[in-house]
Write a protein that holds these residues in place. Structure first.
Motif, mmCIF file in Angstrom:
data_model
loop_
_atom_site.group_PDB
_atom_site.id
_atom_site.type_symbol
_atom_site.label_atom_id
_atom_site.label_comp_id
_atom_site.label_asym_id
_atom_site.label_seq_id
_atom_site.Cartn_x
_atom_site.Cartn_y
_atom_site.Cartn_z
ATOM 1 N N VAL A 174 0.840 -1.211 0.000
ATOM 2 C CA VAL A 174 0.000 0.000 0.000
ATOM 3 C C VAL A 174 0.873 1.259 0.000
ATOM 4 O O VAL A 174 0.635 2.199 -0.765
ATOM 5 C CB VAL A 174 -0.962 -0.005 1.221
ATOM 6 N N GLY A 175 1.906 1.262 0.852
ATOM 7 C CA GLY A 175 2.800 2.424 0.933
ATOM 8 C C GLY A 175 3.489 2.681 -0.398
ATOM 9 O O GLY A 175 3.599 3.830 -0.855
ATOM 10 N N LEU A 176 3.933 1.609 -1.038
ATOM 11 C CA LEU A 176 4.623 1.745 -2.323
ATOM 12 C C LEU A 176 3.662 2.252 -3.394
ATOM 13 O O LEU A 176 4.005 3.151 -4.183
ATOM 14 C CB LEU A 176 5.212 0.385 -2.725
ATOM 15 N N ARG A 223 -1.165 17.060 -4.994
ATOM 16 C CA ARG A 223 -0.460 15.901 -4.428
ATOM 17 C C ARG A 223 0.157 16.214 -3.055
ATOM 18 O O ARG A 223 0.248 15.337 -2.200
ATOM 19 C CB ARG A 223 0.586 15.357 -5.395
ATOM 20 N N THR A 224 0.564 17.475 -2.860
ATOM 21 C CA THR A 224 1.131 17.831 -1.540
ATOM 22 C C THR A 224 0.064 17.664 -0.458
ATOM 23 O O THR A 224 0.342 17.167 0.629
ATOM 24 C CB THR A 224 1.641 19.290 -1.557
ATOM 25 N N LEU A 230 -0.401 11.312 5.777
ATOM 26 C CA LEU A 230 0.549 11.187 6.891
ATOM 27 C C LEU A 230 -0.128 11.415 8.245
ATOM 28 O O LEU A 230 0.423 11.039 9.290
ATOM 29 C CB LEU A 230 1.694 12.198 6.688
ATOM 30 N N ILE A 231 -1.320 11.990 8.227
ATOM 31 C CA ILE A 231 -1.983 12.338 9.497
ATOM 32 C C ILE A 231 -2.181 11.118 10.418
ATOM 33 O O ILE A 231 -1.869 11.194 11.608
ATOM 34 C CB ILE A 231 -3.327 13.073 9.238
ATOM 35 N N GLY A 265 0.962 6.088 5.517
ATOM 36 C CA GLY A 265 1.505 7.410 5.190
ATOM 37 C C GLY A 265 3.007 7.478 5.407
ATOM 38 O O GLY A 265 3.752 8.027 4.587
ATOM 39 N N TYR A 266 3.452 6.890 6.509
ATOM 40 C CA TYR A 266 4.888 6.897 6.828
ATOM 41 C C TYR A 266 5.657 6.066 5.806
ATOM 42 O O TYR A 266 6.696 6.492 5.293
ATOM 43 C CB TYR A 266 5.078 6.337 8.230
ATOM 44 N N THR A 267 5.131 4.893 5.478
ATOM 45 C CA THR A 267 5.780 4.034 4.476
ATOM 46 C C THR A 267 5.835 4.764 3.140
ATOM 47 O O THR A 267 6.848 4.710 2.430
ATOM 48 C CB THR A 267 4.987 2.714 4.332
#
Lengths: 423, 282
Positions: free
Chosen positions: B80-82, B95-96, B103-104, B161-163
């Motif tokens: 999922v992260g990838l 996208r930002t 990331l929240i 989000g972190y990944t």
């Protein structure tokens, strides 16, 4: 001979500064209550029992003794975790609310809380044990020593019902027997409303198996949930309410015991079995519900499970005499009456029970009837020091039967085997 | 003389870190090892607590479901992260904002996440079933029927989000030249992903999996808050079991032994992953 210049002094100075800062940061943590001056008085309390009546007593006690009162409130599992860690570190509070009768005995026999008999004997005015109902006292005693003072005395097994929903289904009176309960539950199960709601907390199974004359433990004989046929009947009946008769939703595993009360308050359940602690949340959260409170059901017999918090003094408390003084104030009859008025909680004093305000309250009269049929606690289980471990095993078995729909017979057998081995 | 002075300076600056690790890591580990040699009554048992763990069905069960939880979380979480990183590495509008929003959950306290999902998934009063009912779908009871998979799902949701951020950093380190050359050679998007992106992200993937593995093997808070380790012992992960042994059974010796065994497992698995990563790099 080393030569020193400005650079080396700067390096040395920086090093010493950093070392000092880290040293200060890494020094053994001073426990919170030690860091505070000796005039701080720390109390561990259950978050659901933070009544105004107790707050006023505690505030006044602080003023009278020039103490800073540190009244910390926790959910029961968190309180137990913190207290266990405190006993190990030796940094303990001054007074602790006991989750239920027997917990103090378990801590007391391990040397972690004080026996309170000498304090009580020297304080005739307090009236312990004479003015306290026997069952609340006996459950806290072992080999002649009392390790906690009853704060509340309640019965788990009261039938909470929504009068409006029962009336709409054609029932003007609450059910009194298991058969009637099932009949009412079937009739009130409609659309999104369940006839009843079972709890994920295994202690809420006690009224049901007590009503089949089942004892949770007999430590002397290393037996659990006996007689086996009664236990099988009780647990199978509870399971059938969910999966066969479909009159109760399967509860969800959680550390929160208030699921049925929340469903009831949301008018999604017509009945549930609990204790007086759920009266306050229903009255406050859903004042429009016409709440009915009935005596425990009759299976093979009419029965309920004893419940109710106590007060205990850690063995390493700073000033046990001071802690005892606060106990006498918190468990005084006028405070009991104030807490009852505020939250509907029932109390352990005989003088409380005979007070006109209590005698005239129909809910309290129902609670009194339930208290008259509470099953006896096996104090030897607490004294064995294995009560928490065995209760955890029971939780696993109970949730397997009630939530995961595991076959009742094998689950009970497995529990008996594991509990016996734990002893 | 200069070397000696340099060494002294180096030690001066190193001392805080050394003290930090000795006082806060190595001494407690040593203390735990010592505690692990005694039983609940304070009697010396030698390695008894350590061998007991291998015969304890509850511990073995908790270890196995922890491995299942770790594997599920790592595989799904990494994928999922990838995927999110690849999508949000394109020049998309907003996208930002998407990156920040994703990331929240990672920045939110695990207690809040646990309570949030506990309330969303509650079969009777949770919002998810209301939504499902509103669109005519049957309600779910995942907390009871698939508790471990549900905990995996919540973990993936909170850590995706972190990944993604880690993979985004890895993606931005891949020179665009490679993609251009591949495009000229006629490679399609999937071919470019499998031939360029994935191999060049190997170091990031190793890092993500090691960090993820360490975190998942030590997971405690989420099952404790969401299911209390239940129903039964279905989500009683290793760290939760350890907690029960220490604070419920009051057997700190056995709990210490269990925590040291977990340390060994984490070390071995992390080293194995590093080895695999090194080979992949070579």
């Amino acid at each position: 001979m080393p030569s020193y210049n400005r650079r080396s002094f700067l390096q040395l100075g920086l090093g010493v500064t950093v070392l000092g800062a880290v040293g200060a940061g890494c020094s053994p943590a001073t426990p919170a209550s030690r860091k505070q001056d000796s005039r701080t008085f720390t109390i561990y309390w259950n978050a659901g029992h933070g009544y105004q009546a107790y707050k006023e007593v505690i505030d006044q006690f602080g003023k009278d003794h020039d103490l800073q009162m540190n009244w910390q409130k926790f959910q029961w599992p968190d309180l137990t975790t913190k207290l266990t860690a405190d006993f190990r570190s030796g940094n303990v509070p001054d007074l602790v609310e006991e989750v239920s009768a027997g917990t103090g005995t378990q801590y007391g026999l391990a040397g972690n809380v004080l026996a309170l008999d000498e304090f009580a004997a020297a304080d005739k005015e307090f009236g312990f044990p004479g003015d306290f109902l026997d069952q609340a006292v006996v459950a806290r005693q072992y080999e002649g020593k009392t390790y906690s003072i009853p704060l509340h005395l309640t019965a788990n097994g009261l039938l909470f019902y929504n009068k409006e929903l029962l009336s709409a289904a054609g029932f003007e009176k609450p059910p009194a027997t298991w058969d009637e309960f099932l009949e009412v539950a079937r009739a009130t199960t409609k659309d999104k409303v369940s006839g009843c709601a079972l709890n994920s907390d295994p202690s809420y199974a006690a009224p049901y198996y007590n009503q089949q004359k089942v004892d949770f433990s007999d430590v002397g004989a290393k037996q659990f949930m006996t007689p086996a046929d009664g236990a099988l009947k009780a647990m199978q009946w509870m399971q059938d309410l969910i999966y066969t008769h479909k009159v109760s939703p399967a509860p969800v595993a959680t550390t929160d015991y208030s699921g049925p009360q929340k469903l009831f308050s949301a008018k999604r359940a017509a009945m549930f079995v609990s204790g007086p602690w759920d009266i306050g949340p229903i009255r406050q959260g859903s004042p429009d519900i016409d709440l009915g409170l009935a005596v425990p059901l009759t299976g093979a017999v009419q029965s309920a499970a004893m419940a109710g918090a106590g007060l205990m003094i850690p063995a390493k408390a700073k000033d046990p005499k001071l802690s005892w003084e606060l106990i006498t104030k918190l468990a005084a009859v006028k405070v009991e009456l104030a807490a009852t008025k505020e939250a509907g909680m029932s109390m352990p004093r005989k003088s409380w029970a005979s007070d006109p305000a209590v005698a005239a309250d129909p809910n309290l009269a129902t609670i009194a009837k339930a208290l008259a049929v509470v099953a006896e606690n096996d104090v030897a289980l607490s004294a064995s020091g294995k009560a928490a471990q065995i209760n955890e095993l029971w939780k696993k078995s109970y949730q397997q039967m009630i939530i995961q729909h595991a076959p009742v017979g094998p689950a009970l057998d497995d529990f008996r085997k594991q509990a016996g081995a734990a002893l | 003389m200069i070397r000696r002075r340099q060494a002294l300076t180096a030690w001066l600056f190193l001392t805080p870190a050394v003290l930090f690790f000795v006082l806060l890591f190595f001494l407690p580990i040593g203390n735990q090892l010592l505690t692990g040699l005694y039983d609940a009554d304070g009697a010396f048992t030698g390695l008894g607590n350590f061998t007991r763990a291998f015969e304890d069905p509850e511990v073995l069960h908790s270890f196995l479901i922890t491995l299942a939880y770790a594997a599920g979380t790592l595989v799904v979480g990494t994928a999922v992260g990838l995927a999110l990183a690849v999508i949000l590495n394109q020049s998309l509008r907003g996208r930002t904002l998407f990156r920040s929003v994703l990331l929240i959950p990672y920045l939110t306290s695990v207690s809040i996440i646990g309570l949030l999902w506990r309330n969303i998934l509650d079969p009777q009063v949770g919002i998810l079933n209301r939504l499902l009912e509103a669109v005519g779908l049957p309600g779910q009871t995942w907390l009871s029927t698939h508790p471990l998979a549900t905990i995996v799902g919540i973990t993936v949701w909170s850590s995706a989000g972190y990944t993604m951020v880690l993979f985004l950093a890895g993606l931005q380190g891949i020179p665009g030249l490679y993609y251009e050359a591949a495009r000229i050679d006629g490679a399609g998007p999937w071919r470019r992903f499998f031939a360029i992106t994935l191999p060049l992200l190997a170091p990031t993937t190793v890092f993500v999996s090691i960090i993820g593995l360490i975190g998942t093997l030590q997971q405690f808070a989420l099952p404790y808050i969401v299911t209390g380790g239940g129903p039964g012992n279905a989500t009683s992960l290793y760290a939760h079991r350890l907690f029960i042994v220490a604070f419920n059974d009051n057997d700190f010796g056995y709990a210490s032994a269990l925590s040291l065994l977990l340390l060994v497992v984490v070390l071995v698995l992390s080293l194995a992953q590093l080895r695999i990563g090194d080979r992949a790099d070579a």
